[in-house]
Design an enzyme around this catalytic site. Structure first.
Site, PDB file in Angstrom:
ATOM      1  N   GLU A  17       0.880  -1.174   0.000  1.00 26.89           N
ATOM      2  CA  GLU A  17       0.000   0.000   0.000  1.00 26.89           C
ATOM      3  C   GLU A  17       0.912   1.217   0.000  1.00 26.89           C
ATOM      4  O   GLU A  17       1.589   1.499   0.984  1.00 26.89           O
ATOM      5  CB  GLU A  17      -0.893  -0.027   1.249  1.00 26.89           C
ATOM      6  CG  GLU A  17      -1.877   1.127   1.320  1.00 26.89           C
ATOM      7  CD  GLU A  17      -2.677   1.118   2.625  1.00 26.89           C
ATOM      8  OE1 GLU A  17      -2.852   0.032   3.227  1.00 26.89           O
ATOM      9  OE2 GLU A  17      -3.105   2.199   3.036  1.00 26.89           O
ATOM     10  N   ASP A  67      -4.875   9.654   9.556  1.00 25.28           N
ATOM     11  CA  ASP A  67      -3.580   9.152  10.005  1.00 25.28           C
ATOM     12  C   ASP A  67      -3.125   9.736  11.325  1.00 25.28           C
ATOM     13  O   ASP A  67      -3.356  10.903  11.625  1.00 25.28           O
ATOM     14  CB  ASP A  67      -2.519   9.427   8.927  1.00 25.28           C
ATOM     15  CG  ASP A  67      -2.692   8.506   7.739  1.00 25.28           C
ATOM     16  OD1 ASP A  67      -2.686   7.278   7.961  1.00 25.28           O
ATOM     17  OD2 ASP A  67      -2.850   8.998   6.610  1.00 25.28           O
TER      18      ASP A  67
END
Lengths: 405, 256
Positions: free
Chosen positions: B46, B57
Site C-alpha cells: 500500500e 492518520d
C-alpha cells in the site's frame, strides 16, 4: 445529482451547488450520520427552541442592537447600520452557535465536547457554554496560536477547559481542526465536536448557519422598525470560514434585491503570497470534510494563508459561500491588513466602537462600494476589538503621529 | 482476474500488506523500498501519497508525509518514479491517498496514469460512498482499478454489506475506532472480527490499524485473510539510510 433550489438550503447530501457534501473517512461516518439524521428534528423541537431562545436572551444578551452609525454614514454619504454582534457575551457572534450546539449535544447524550480554535474566540465561546452546562471541554489549538493568543488561552483555562496544542503541519487553525477531527475519530461514543464555522462535513455548514441565522432574523425586524422596510440595499460581512457572514446573509439570500457582500482577508495583497482571499486564490477541493474552494498548491497540498486577523486566517471557505461566489449571488471583495487597520481606527474615532480586526475587513469594504443617500447598508460587526489591542497598539506605535493627529 | 484477486486465490491466508510513504525516507527511496518489501516477504504493497492534511492518520504517518513533501514528493513525480516499477516488482500495489490530491491532479488523469504504470487499486479514505456511486466509481472501473473501502467497528452490518459490495480486491477492516498507529488493544475487537468472518462477504478481508509485530499480525490473521502494517514499518525506516536492510530486519521479525 439533485440540485439546490435555495441559496440557504443544501440538498439532502449537504450540497450547495457543487460544494459541500461529507468527504469523511469511514471512522467518522457513524457520528456524522447521527448528526445528519437528528439535527433538524432536534433544532425544530419546541422545547429546544424555547431553551435556545431563553439562553440567547438572558445569557448571550440578544437581541443585539442594530445601530445607525450616523457619523460613519455621513462620511460615506449613505445610511450604515451596524449589527452589534460585538455586544454578545464573550465578545463575538461565535457564542450563538456554541449555545445551540451544547443544547444539541445534551440531546444526543454526549458527555464531552471537543472544539478547534484559531485566535481563541470559538474556543472561549465553547469553553463558556461547557462551563455553563458542567461538561468536559477539550479545545485543540495550534501551537503557534497558543503562543500568539495567550489571553484567550488563559480565558479557556479559567473556564475549566483543557487546551491541547496541535503540533502537526503548520501548527495553526487548519491543523487544530485536523487534530479535533482525529480526536473525534478516536472517541466515537461520548464526544460531540462543536465546529466553530460553516465548514466541515454536512450537516455542520447548515447547522452552524441555522444557529447563526438569528443575526439576520433580528436584522429584518429591527430594520423594519427603523425604516419601515425589512430589506436593506446590501448586507456586508467578513468571511474566513464564514459563520458571521452566513448568519448575516441567511434570511436575505433568497431576497434577490438585497446585495450580499462578502469581504475576505487579502493579507499583504491578494497576489502577494501572504493572503487569505480564498475565492480569489482557491481551487475546487476538499478540506475538513467538505468540498469547497481551497487554497492549495498545484500538487493539491493545502497552503498556509496569511491575515492580520487570526479569525480570517483559514485556507478554505464554507461551501455555502463557495456557492454564493460560484453562482454570482454574492459579491466577493477583499481588504488588506492595512485597509482593515485603517477601518478599525476610523470606526473607533467616528463612532466610539473598537471593532475586532475581522469585522474591520467588512468596514474597509465601504471604500470600494458605492451607495446612495437613500440606501440602507447593514454591516455585521461580528466582534469587539479587545482581543486585538496588541495589534492596534503596535499600529499606533508605528504610525503614532498620523493616528493621534 | 486482477493481480489482487490472483494473490488471494493463491494465498487465502496470512497475506501481509505493508504500507509505505512515497518519497520517504528519501525522495528516491520509493521504488527501492517497494523492492525491499517484495524481496523480504510482503505480499501486497500500500503506497501512500504524502498529503498536508491526512485526517485518518496518526502522528507517525503524518510525520513521514511531511518529510516526503519536504523531500519534494508530488503526485506527478510519483508517477514518474513508478514508470518502470513493474520491471522489478510483481506483487500487487494499491495507492493510498486523500481525495483532494487526486481531484487536483485530475480524477480521470490520475486513474489513467495509475493504471498505465501498473498500479492495481486505490484506497481514498475520504471519498464517500455517495460520491463514489454517483460521480467517480465508473471512472475507476473504466481504468480497471480495484477500489477498496474501509469498514470499522462502528459500521453497521447493512453498511458493511454495501461497502463490501462496492469494493473490489479486498475490504479494509479498520481494527478499532482510531487513526493509524493507535495503541488500542486488538483483542477488544474480536467480536467485530468474528462478525466480519461470519457475514459471507464477497471480498477477502485485511485487518489494519494497530498491527505492528508478529504477535499482532498473527492475531489479526486468525480472523481475516491477512493484515496491514503501516506506522510500525514507517518507524522502522526512520533515520535508516539502508532501506533494504531495515526492511529485512523488520519483516523477518514479523514473519519469523
Amino acid at each position: 445529482m439533485p440540485t439546490t433550489t435555495s441559496y440557504k438550503q443544501p440538498t439532502e447530501q449537504g450540497y450547495y451547488g457543487k460544494f459541500g457534501g461529507a468527504y469523511i473517512p469511514e471512522m467518522l461516518h457513524r457520528n456524522v450520520e447521527e448528526l445528519q439524521a437528528r439535527y433538524l428534528e432536534i433544532m425544530q423541537d419546541a422545547q429546544f427552541r424555547k431553551e435556545y431562545a431563553a439562553l440567547l436572551r438572558d445569557y448571550v444578551g440578544r437581541p443585539t442592537p442594530l445601530y445607525l452609525a450616523s457619523r460613519l454614514s455621513a462620511h460615506f454619504g449613505t445610511n450604515i447600520y451596524l449589527k452589534r454582534e460585538d455586544l454578545c457575551h464573550t465578545g463575538a457572534h461565535k457564542v450563538n452557535n456554541t449555545v445551540g450546539q451544547i443544547l444539541l449535544a445534551e440531546r444526543l447524550g454526549k458527555k464531552r465536547i471537543i472544539a478547534e480554535t484559531g485566535a481563541g474566540q470559538h474556543g472561549v465561546a465553547t469553553a463558556t457554554v461547557c462551563a455553563l452546562k458542567g461538561v468536559e471541554c477539550v479545545v485543540y489549538m495550534g501551537e503557534k496560536d497558543i503562543e500568539r493568543q495567550a489571553p484567550n488561552v488563559a480565558r479557556m483555562k479559567m473556564l475549566g477547559a483543557t487546551v491541547v496544542p496541535a503540533t502537526s503541519g503548520s501548527k495553526t487553525l487548519k491543523d487544530a481542526t485536523n487534530e479535533a477531527i482525529r480526536a473525534w475519530i478516536n472517541n466515537p461514543h461520548d464526544t460531540h465536536y462543536i465546529i466553530g464555522s460553516v465548514v466541515g462535513p454536512h450537516p455542520y455548514p447548515d447547522m452552524v448557519a441555522r444557529f447563526q441565522s438569528i443575526i439576520s432574523e433580528e436584522m429584518r425586524w429591527q430594520l423594519n422598525e427603523k425604516t419601515g422596510s425589512e430589506l436593506p440595499t446590501a448586507v456586508v460581512a467578513c468571511v474566513g470560514g464564514g459563520s458571521n457572514a452566513a448568519g448575516a446573509f441567511y434570511h436575505f439570500l433568497d431576497e434577490l434585491t438585497v446585495r450580499i457582500v462578502a469581504v475576505e482577508a487579502a493579507g499583504h495583497g491578494v497576489t502577494s503570497g501572504l493572503s487569505a482571499a480564498t475565492t480569489a486564490l482557491g481551487k475546487d477541493g476538499v478540506l475538513h470534510g467538505s468540498r469547497s474552494l481551497v487554497m492549495q498548491t498545484d500538487d493539491g497540498q493545502v497552503v498556509e494563508p496569511h491575515s492580520i486577523s487570526a479569525g480570517l486566517d483559514y485556507p478554505g471557505i464554507g461551501p455555502m459561500h463557495a456557492h454564493l461566489f460560484d453562482s454570482g449571488r454574492g459579491e466577493f471583495l477583499s481588504a488588506t491588513d492595512d485597509d482593515a487597520l485603517k477601518a478599525a481606527f476610523q470606526l473607533a474615532k467616528l463612532e466610539g466602537i473598537i471593532p475586532a480586526l475581522e469585522s474591520s475587513h467588512a468596514l474597509a469594504a465601504l471604500n470600494d462600494l458605492k451607495f446612495g443617500a437613500s440606501d440602507n447598508v447593514i454591516i455585521c460587526l461580528s466582534g469587539r476589538g479587545d482581543k486585538d489591542l496588541a495589534t492596534y497598539m503596535k499600529a499606533m506605535g508605528v504610525e503614532g503621529s498620523e493616528v493621534s493627529g | 482476474m486482477s493481480r489482487i484477486q490472483q494473490l488471494f486465490a493463491r494465498k487465502p491466508k496470512g497475506v501481509l500488506n505493508v504500507y509505505c510513504t512515497a518519497g520517504y525516507p528519501t525522495l528516491e527511496s520509493t521504488v527501492p523500498v517497494m523492492q525491499a518489501l517484495q524481496q523480504h516477504g510482503a505480499d501486497l504493497i500500500e503506497l501512500g501519497i504524502p498529503y498536508s492534511d491526512p485526517l485518518a492518520d496518526g502522528p507517525v504517518i503524518q510525520a513521514s508525509g511531511s518529510k516526503a513533501i519536504a523531500n519534494g514528493m508530488t503526485v506527478a513525480r510519483l508517477f514518474e518514479q513508478l514508470k518502470d516499477f513493474r520491471q522489478t516488482i510483481n506483487v500487487p500495489v494499491v495507492l493510498m491517498g486523500y481525495f483532494n490530491q487526486v481531484l487536483q491532479y485530475g480524477f480521470e488523469r490520475f486513474c489513467a496514469d495509475a493504471a498505465a504504470v501498473g498500479v492495481d487499486g486505490l484506497i481514498l479514505p475520504d471519498l464517500p460512498m455517495f460520491e463514489f456511486e454517483h460521480m467517480y466509481g465508473a471512472t475507476i472501473k473504466k481504468h480497471g482499478l480495484d477500489f477498496i473501502f474501509l469498514v470499522t467497528p462502528e459500521t453497521s452490518e447493512e453498511r458493511i454489506k454495501k461497502l463490501d459490495g462496492m469494493s473490489t480486491g479486498f475490504l479494509y477492516a479498520v481494527s478499532s475506532s482510531s487513526t493509524t498507529g493507535s495503541d488500542k488493544k486488538l483483542e477488544d475487537s474480536n467480536a467485530y472480527f468474528q462478525k466480519l468472518q461470519s457475514m459471507g462477504l464477497q471480498n477477502p478481508v485485511l485487518i489494519g490499524f494497530g498491527i505492528k509485530d508478529k504477535q499482532s499480525f498473527d492475531a489479526a490473521c486468525a480472523f481475516a485473510n491477512g493484515a496491514i502494517i503501516g506506522s510500525a514499518y514507517i518507524k522502522a525506516l526512520d533515520g535508516k539510510s539502508d532501506v533494504a536492510s531495515a526492511t529485512k530486519e523488520f519483516l523477518s521479525g514479523v514473519l519469523q
